[in-house]
Each structure stands twice: as C-alpha cells, then as structure tokens.
Write an enzyme that holds these catalytic residues in place. Structure first.
Site, short mmCIF file in Angstrom:
data_model
loop_
_atom_site.label_atom_id
_atom_site.label_comp_id
_atom_site.label_asym_id
_atom_site.label_seq_id
_atom_site.Cartn_x
_atom_site.Cartn_y
_atom_site.Cartn_z
N SER A 279 0.88 -1.25 -0.17
CA SER A 279 0.03 0.15 0.10
C SER A 279 0.76 1.24 -0.02
O SER A 279 0.53 2.42 -0.11
CB SER A 279 -0.77 0.16 1.05
OG SER A 279 -0.07 0.01 2.55
N GLU B 151 11.30 1.03 16.65
CA GLU B 151 10.00 0.33 16.03
C GLU B 151 9.05 1.66 16.65
O GLU B 151 9.26 1.97 17.75
CB GLU B 151 9.65 -0.90 16.42
CG GLU B 151 10.47 -1.97 15.59
CD GLU B 151 9.86 -3.21 16.36
OE1 GLU B 151 9.35 -4.30 15.38
OE2 GLU B 151 9.95 -3.87 17.46
N SER C 271 14.01 7.00 6.36
CA SER C 271 13.63 6.32 5.32
C SER C 271 13.09 6.98 4.33
O SER C 271 13.07 6.12 3.17
CB SER C 271 13.42 4.92 6.15
OG SER C 271 12.22 5.38 7.04
#
Lengths: 318, 318
Positions: free
Chosen positions: A77, A203, A303
C-alpha cells in the site's frame, strides 16, 4: 547465509547511477540537542521518495531474460508499490501491483504513473501474500516481495554502505524496522565493515513485533499495529529478515506516535526537509533519548518522505 | 559603480567555510513539468534557513576593529534579523535588532537565541529606517541594512556565483525580488560571468514595485503589499538595488499568492523540501508559465525555508 556483505556490495554496483546516492545531512541544531555528531542519511531524497527503490531495482535487475519478458508483481500500500513500478519501468518490464482498495488515490495514481497495472483487494478479508503469489503464478510473473527476499534486503543494505563510506567511524547507527528488510541489509553491511558500531532498530511502540520477537528468541505475532508510522505496521517480523536481525541487531528501541510527530515538526522547521512518520522515527528515538545515551558519531537513517500535504496537516494540525 | 563582480568574488572568499555552500537540486518531476533542465539553488538549506546570512556576514566581516568592538544593529521582521544576529555572534560582536512588536515570538526567540538584543517598535506608527539609524547613532553601532548596502548585495551575489560554478551554461536564471539585494548581487555575478543568461526577477503580483519602477524608468512607490510572500513585501525598490537592477535585469514577472501556495505544495510533496512563500515564488513563476517559455537550462533561486508548521498549515490547510 541468507545474506552476506558481498551481496550488498554487488547491489551497490547494480544500482549505481540508477538510484540516487542520497546526501548525508548534518545540522548544528541536532548536534546541540543531542550532544553527539549526527549524520542523517536522507532517503527521502531517494527515487520514489524512499529507500525501497534500492531493493526493488536490485531484485528486478537479477531476473532472467525469460522472467523479465513476462514481468513482475508486487504488493504494497506504500512505497514498495512505487518502487517496483518504477524499477520495472526502468528495466523495460511490465508490472502488476496489488494494492488495498482503500489506498489513497494519489498513491494509486503515482504507481499507475510509473506504468504499472494496479489490482486492488480488500485488506480486511484478503491475504496479500496469498493473493500476490496466486497472481504471480497465474500470470507467470516474478514476485518482488517488500522484504522477504535476499536481493531486496541486499539492495536496502546499500543505504548503510553509502553512509559508512562517507562517515566510517560511526559509534551508533539507528535504522527503522518494519518488516525488517532495511535493517537486515544495513546490519549486514555495518557488521562486516565496522563490527563495533552499535546497530539500533527503531519500532513504533504500538508495532513492537521485532522487539518482542528478539526478547522471546523467536518470531512473535502481535495485533495489527495502530500507528501513524504506516511504513512500520508489520504484525510479525519476516522469517528471513528475523534470522538476520536476531544475529546482528544490538538493540531495539520504541517510539510513541506523539514523539514521531515532534520529530517530523523539527525536521520541517529546522532541517527544512519533509519526512513521513516512519522516516522520522529514528530521529525521534535520538531526540527523546529512547535510543539511549549517544556519544560520538551517530548515523541516522531517514527512510522516506512520502507524505502528502493533506496528511501532514492531519497529523500536525492539532 | 556601486557593485562589481570583484566585490562578489571577494564576498565568496569571506564567507567560504562560514556560510554553507548550498546544494543545487535537480528533479525529474520538475523537468517533466517544464520541458527544461531545471537547477534549483536551495538556499533554504543555508545557515538561518535563507540566503540573508551571506550578505550579513560579508558586511560584518568588513567592519573596522573599532566598529566590531562597538557592535552592529539591524532591522527586520524576518530572515535578515537572524542573519545579522548569527553573523555578529560568529564575529564575536554584540548586536541589536529592531523588530516589529507583532513579530511572531518564535522569530524573536530565534534572534535572541543567537545572542542579539531585540528592541521592538510599532511598525504602524514608526519608521524602522529612522529608528535604526537613530539607535545606531546613539549607541555607536554599525548599521547593517537588509539590502541598501554594497557589502550586503555582494554577499547575496554569491548565490548566483556558486550556481554558475556548478552549472555554467544556464539559459535563464530566476531570482526573487523583495528589496532587490539578492537580485542586484546575483545579476552582477551573472552578467559578468555569462552575459547571455536571461536574468528574470520574480515579484508577488501584489508587490510589483520593482516591475512598475522598471517600466516607469524610476523608483515607484506602491501601497504596502498584502501578500503571503512576506520576504517580498517591499513598497519601493532600494535606491542602490534599483540602480543595479535597472541596468542588469532582463525582465520581471509576477506571481499570485495562490500560485505560490501550489509551488510550496509541490516542493513539499515532490522535492521533499520546505520553502517559505518567497522561497517558492521562482518555482511558481516557472511552473505557471509566468516566466515565459523556458528552454534549455534554467537556474532557480529558492531563497529560503523559514516557515513554521503552524503557518504552513494556515497557508495550505484550506
């Protein structure tokens, strides 16, 4: 070994001149706030706006002529969809991308804009991995998964390779973890080049599947995470990525959504760059102290930067 | 001559290693949208987030020892305030900055953060130039004006110098015009290095004082502009800057606020960079066609990126 340093070096050759060699940014503000010398690897300036292009291109460029003729498939997605679509177009290969029905139209359009055929599915009732494998089998396409593939992981590892080429003497490297492909590649490069560098995964607190898995010594599944860091909404680490990361990652730290928002704001106002939530999570870990007391030179992988103005306002407007 | 190319070259030496040599960005998206090869000089990555640091530092570094001992003064509600404050701090010189009472607190704090003393005034009833001159006279400070100073203009000209060092064969260069200092410096550099380059100034449609002045052949005063491009809210060109610009600028084009907003959005979503309205006005002129039909290589000065998230949302949230 699923992945070794030579794979990353070979990937670097394959993507040379095709992927951008993204800049390593420094900023006095960040150094003053942290007391460290911080080097930010800005993958938001990568093609398609995120590191994902590296792995997709590295994988596609190793397909056989027969596979290239038939084409590739991917499911995502997010950034991996555009990465596969663009890498396929550059290799002159047709691509089919599975995307959830409720994917924002802009992302579907961007993927189609790279020449991909987009097939939608209902993500609440259908399994994308099964669908992808069936689609690939039916049409004879080579499936390029978002992280469970040595060539994909090797491509992502070039992020750390490039950073260490410019700043070899890092003390710590912070890398976001979603499915774990970026980390698997980066950790492989780092531990081969400079084993003393502390490799820290980051995370979202709601999506701590890799941290739990490392603590348990085996892959642990969690509820599908509710987090703004949509690039890291994995509910279980990949098999391959986990086998690499359990061996090479020194530590995993967690960051709350609110802290990610603050880091996005700081990146906007002080660095003048746009980061998507997952792209800002490492910076958040550094600024909040979640990454622990950092000293000396710290590498931070930013990122990606794929976030629309509308979504940015939703997240930061309150 | 108020300003010649040697002044710009000398400024480049003075700011070397002190100011950032900002990157020249390229983007396929922009090239595809315009049909040109576009080179974006990203002064949003300059120290204090805008080109203004160049001129302020160049001016302050030429003061006498006696002047340095006494300190400097500046007036600005915007980027020039922080530029003078930071350049003064780096030269080890005290600074006093006149700022309007209603300046956003963040900007006042940033200026104080660089060690400046901030003095406020009522911009609806008081004249900042007179106030600045009186303050400087009373305290024996050297006044560093935002554009009416050869050393300031020469410093700003290093923007074009650096761009042409990297991309010599530009066909067109787009530069924002507020008071005209950035343009005066850039046009001086360009017409000395490559006289064939078409030098185009960009003003907000509501703040077209330089365009009107060029058309009239003399400085024309307009009503204080109402525009989101707060770096370009000048109501009359500077005397010095106009005398340079009337000689060297080939054309002035105008851009509406709505078009600036669109360019800011495009910069955010496609380039992943943050531009303040005045920083995006040249890109807007290019994308809307206001800059005329461009061919070949186009240089675009993105002058700054100082906009808070809150203000960004105000401008783009509707």
């Amino acid at each position: 070994m699923i992945l070794n340093f030579d794979d990353v070096l070979a990937a670097a050759k394959r993507i040379h001149g095709v992927a951008h060699r993204t800049p390593v940014l420094t900023a006095r503000t960040i150094d003053e706030l942290t007391g460290a010398q911080v080097h930010l690897k800005a993958e938001n300036f990568q093609r398609i706006g995120a590191f994902k292009f590296r792995g997709a291109y590295n994988a596609i460029s190793q397909l056989s002529e027969e596979q290239l003729r038939r084409g590739v498939a991917g499911y995502s997605s997010g950034n991996h969809a555009q990465a596969v679509a663009l890498a396929a177009r550059m290799a002159g290969v047709p691509s089919v991308i599975l995307m959830p029905e409720d994917t924002p139209e802009a992302k579907v359009d961007a993927t189609r804009g790279y020449g991909a055929e987009v097939v939608t599915y209902d993500r609440y009732t259908q399994n994308r991995v099964e669908l992808g494998e069936r689609l690939a089998a039916e049409r004879g396409l080579a499936l390029i998964p978002p992280y469970e593939h040595p060539h994909v992981m090797a491509g992502q590892g070039t992020v750390a390779l490039e950073l260490l080429e410019e700043v070899p003497d890092l003390d710590t490297l912070l890398v976001p973890i979603g499915g774990g492909g970026l980390m698997a590649g980066c950790a492989t490069a780092v531990k081969a080049m400079r084993p003393g560098i502390r490799v820290v995964g980051v995370e979202p607190a709601a999506g701590d599947d890799t941290k739990r898995s490392l603590d348990a010594g085996e892959r642990v599944s969690i509820e599908v995470p509710r987090t703004i860091a949509d690039g890291q909404a994995a509910d279980i680490p990949g098999e391959m990525t986990f086998s690499v990361n359990r061996r090479l990652v020194d530590e995993i730290v967690l960051v709350r959504d609110e802290e990610i928002r603050d880091a996005m704001k700081l990146a906007f106002e002080r660095l003048k760059i746009v980061l998507e939530p997952s792209g800002a999570i490492t910076l958040a870990a550094l600024l909040t102290g979640a990454a622990g007391e950092v000293e000396g030179k710290v590498g931070v992988v930013l990122s990606g930067g794929n976030i629309g103005v509308r979504r940015f306002i939703e997240l930061l407007g309150s």
